[in-house]
Scaffold this motif. Structure first.
Motif, mmCIF file in Angstrom:
data_model
loop_
_atom_site.group_PDB
_atom_site.id
_atom_site.type_symbol
_atom_site.label_atom_id
_atom_site.label_comp_id
_atom_site.label_asym_id
_atom_site.label_seq_id
_atom_site.Cartn_x
_atom_site.Cartn_y
_atom_site.Cartn_z
ATOM 1 N N LYS A 128 1.860 163.880 -47.214
ATOM 2 C CA LYS A 128 2.855 164.646 -47.971
ATOM 3 C C LYS A 128 2.786 164.340 -49.467
ATOM 4 O O LYS A 128 3.258 165.126 -50.280
ATOM 5 C CB LYS A 128 4.257 164.349 -47.450
ATOM 6 N N PHE A 129 2.201 163.205 -49.833
ATOM 7 C CA PHE A 129 2.135 162.820 -51.240
ATOM 8 C C PHE A 129 1.245 163.785 -52.035
ATOM 9 O O PHE A 129 1.524 164.064 -53.196
ATOM 10 C CB PHE A 129 1.658 161.377 -51.386
ATOM 11 N N TYR A 130 0.200 164.303 -51.422
ATOM 12 C CA TYR A 130 -0.660 165.280 -52.100
ATOM 13 C C TYR A 130 0.169 166.479 -52.561
ATOM 14 O O TYR A 130 0.052 166.931 -53.695
ATOM 15 C CB TYR A 130 -1.774 165.777 -51.162
ATOM 16 N N ARG A 131 1.001 166.996 -51.653
ATOM 17 C CA ARG A 131 1.842 168.164 -52.005
ATOM 18 C C ARG A 131 2.841 167.792 -53.087
ATOM 19 O O ARG A 131 3.157 168.609 -53.952
ATOM 20 C CB ARG A 131 2.566 168.680 -50.760
ATOM 21 N N ARG A 132 3.372 166.574 -53.017
ATOM 22 C CA ARG A 132 4.336 166.152 -54.028
ATOM 23 C C ARG A 132 3.711 166.141 -55.416
ATOM 24 O O ARG A 132 4.374 166.436 -56.414
ATOM 25 C CB ARG A 132 4.872 164.764 -53.666
ATOM 26 N N LEU A 133 2.435 165.792 -55.483
ATOM 27 C CA LEU A 133 1.724 165.796 -56.765
ATOM 28 C C LEU A 133 1.313 167.203 -57.187
ATOM 29 O O LEU A 133 0.916 167.412 -58.326
ATOM 30 C CB LEU A 133 0.466 164.929 -56.678
ATOM 31 N N GLY A 134 1.390 168.158 -56.269
ATOM 32 C CA GLY A 134 0.981 169.524 -56.562
ATOM 33 C C GLY A 134 -0.466 169.767 -56.214
ATOM 34 O O GLY A 134 -1.052 170.776 -56.611
ATOM 35 N N ILE A 135 -1.096 168.847 -55.450
ATOM 36 C CA ILE A 135 -2.500 168.979 -55.053
ATOM 37 C C ILE A 135 -2.561 169.607 -53.666
ATOM 38 O O ILE A 135 -1.958 169.108 -52.736
ATOM 39 C CB ILE A 135 -3.200 167.598 -55.039
ATOM 40 N N ASN A 136 -3.305 170.689 -53.554
ATOM 41 C CA ASN A 136 -3.469 171.354 -52.259
ATOM 42 C C ASN A 136 -4.650 170.780 -51.512
ATOM 43 O O ASN A 136 -5.621 170.417 -52.015
ATOM 44 C CB ASN A 136 -3.646 172.861 -52.449
#
Length: 136
Positions: A128-136
């Motif tokens: 979920k951290f990827y999405r939090r950073l805005g990385i798909n």
């Protein structure tokens, strides 16, 4: 400021996310539920700045700029605010550095965890951290 040489076979994206994840996770032990705000990212080409009180997300352009400089072994710097803690981090060549404004002993914990995780084939990072950073 504490530094670590990362010798693993990590690609730039994995190295970037792992670094930010463990800075976030370890600092949360002190700052709790305060927002983790990346305020500034400085690459050799440009400086990306967040709007006041907002989190600087890794849009396609920002991420591309950061990963290109990391792939070319150029310096990338991050200014992060997490509650009362101001954090400076940088990645240059294979050297990762972290500096905290208030809780200096936490620098050692972050570096130790990053050392451990960088030696693993697949470093632990919450998906979920990827999405939090805005990385798909």
């Amino acid at each position: 400021m504490r530094s670590l040489e990362i010798n693993g076979n990590l690609d730039s994206k994995r190295k970037l996310v792992m670094t930010l994840y463990w800075i976030n996770r370890k600092t949360a032990t002190i700052e709790g539920c305060a927002p983790f705000l990346i305020q500034r990212i400085k690459t050799e080409r440009t400086t990306h700045v967040a709007e006041d009180g907002k989190f600087l997300k890794f849009s396609e352009g920002v991420l591309g700029d950061v990963l290109t400089d990391m792939d070319e072994l150029k310096m990338v710097e991050f200014d992060i605010n997490f509650g009362n803690e101001d954090i400076k981090a940088s990645i240059h060549e294979d050297i990762l550095s972290v500096s905290l404004s208030r809780t200096k002993e936490l620098e050692d914990e972050i570096i130790e965890k990053l050392k451990y995780e960088s030696e693993r084939k697949y470093p632990h990072v919450c998906s979920k951290f990827y999405r939090r950073l805005g990385i798909n």
